[in-house]
Design an enzyme around this catalytic site. Sequence first.
Site, short mmCIF file in Angstrom:
data_model
loop_
_atom_site.label_atom_id
_atom_site.label_comp_id
_atom_site.label_asym_id
_atom_site.label_seq_id
_atom_site.Cartn_x
_atom_site.Cartn_y
_atom_site.Cartn_z
N LYS A 50 36.74 33.04 34.90
CA LYS A 50 36.79 32.66 36.31
C LYS A 50 37.31 31.23 36.39
CE LYS A 50 33.67 32.69 40.37
NZ LYS A 50 32.33 33.10 40.83
N SER A 125 32.14 36.34 44.58
CA SER A 125 33.26 35.43 44.45
C SER A 125 34.02 35.57 43.13
CB SER A 125 32.76 33.98 44.57
OG SER A 125 31.87 33.68 43.52
N SER A 149 27.54 37.22 43.04
CA SER A 149 28.99 37.15 42.84
C SER A 149 29.54 37.84 41.60
CB SER A 149 29.44 35.70 42.83
OG SER A 149 29.72 35.30 44.13
N1 GLN Z 1 28.33 35.64 48.79
C1 GLN Z 1 27.38 34.64 48.42
C2 GLN Z 1 27.80 33.30 49.00
O1 GLN Z 1 28.81 33.26 49.64
C3 GLN Z 1 27.23 34.57 46.92
C4 GLN Z 1 28.27 33.77 46.23
C5 GLN Z 1 28.04 33.63 44.74
O2 GLN Z 1 27.19 34.30 44.15
N2 GLN Z 1 28.75 32.71 44.14
O3 GLN Z 1 27.14 32.30 48.86
#
Ligand code: GLN
Length: 460
Positions: A50, A125, A149
């Site tokens: 990532k 994400s 995510s």
């Molecule tokens: N969708 C969640 C957020 O926007 C989780 C994001 C994540 O786990 N990095 O905070």
Amino acid sequence: MRLQDCTTNSATLALEILKKNNEKLNNIVTFVEPTIKGEGKLNNVPVVLKDNVNTKGILTTASCKILDNYVPVYNATIVDKIEKAGGQIIAKASMDELAMGGTNLTALTGPVKNPYDLNRISGGSSGGSAVAVASGAVPFAIGSDTGDSVRKPASFNGIVGVKPTYGRISRYGIIPYSSSLDHVGYFCTNVKDAATLLEVLAGRDDNDMTSSFEEVKEYSKELNSDIKGKKILVFSNVIEAISNKDVIESFNNLIEGLKKKGAIVENVSFDEKLMRAILPTYYIIANAEATANHSNLTGLLFGERLEGSSIDEIMIKSRSEGFGPWIKKRFVIGSYALKEDNQERVFRKAQKIRRLIVEDVMKKLSDADGLIAPAATGGAPLINSTSTNQMSDEYLVADNHMVIGNFTGCPSITLPMGYTEGLPIGVNLTCNPFKEQTMFDISFAIEEITGLADKVKEDF
Ligand code: GLN
């Protein structure tokens, strides 16, 4: 693609496939020429990271404009671990900007497409990493998981997504989001690989004071699908909130399979009021911590710097231009929660509610081996019908329950469970802290029941 299938030319081949696929999937930010730096459990394995993982000498943008020229001078600990084990890094993957999102629509390089339907989101994400594995290009990709995510995109792409216990994998060199919730996680296509990969990634790191001294086991050698007598709790609040019939049917079939294998399955309901509080509590804590963590993104020390006649003007301009609208909105919420007058009333209160949720969950989970529920309410949504505005405080426990794994720090895994209208759907299993062996064992049994190991979508 499995770890064991990798041969000497796998990395070169994977890079070619990744480049070709990227034209349709748009999941890669930077391609990297493979090099062999070590030898071990990841020999010949092509790896995608990532783009929030610091890589020495290689662009690391976190899919954010203010970092679009940032080249780190050091490696994250996991990069060294992967390379020492023989893994070959071939790309940095797209993500939601600064990992703040669940759609991958907010990446600087544009939306990542789902290989099962190019009109649908990858989820986020860690969407770019998920899609790299789901499209059959690589057997293993790194993600990060602050709210879900890794585990949500795993569900949308029909692969395995692992978020181990808080402190199990070093976070040194990962661009942070929310320090009390951030976990390094990863994607692969089967449970055996998931177990092997944790052996490589886990362990104490003196550069990360939150990393654990707990011994790292030989999870893959001890893997055992005999779950006779294992007590598994079904998360009733989630089941009741799901209307997709395919999700419920696949889930019920799986539960029948677990019972047949001798597991003791019990329904459990958590306090409804606390369940409703999950999302607002998460957003307060995550955004407050993110606001503090990202106060160093000023354009002064690294990243994009805009012209200005004073330091303040440089910072204001760089930050105004350098972040997307959804990030600024989150910084406003975070700043509000941390403002002196509000701290007790907003931030500390959210921390207290988090504690109540954790206590409620742990009281039941600590008396069992796992907590199970569908990982999503359905297949991946259409790109056009997905909003990046995730500030809703609606009752969305079915879509947001996996945050519990971040609140508690418990290890949590998503596995493929079935399909709805040709789209993958996943199941999520959460176990007690440092009980990754139990988590992999139950997952191994789940994989036997569903028969969905190593499913990838190469034609799209
Ligand atoms: N969708 C969640 C957020 O926007 C989780 C994001 C994540 O786990 N990095 O905070």
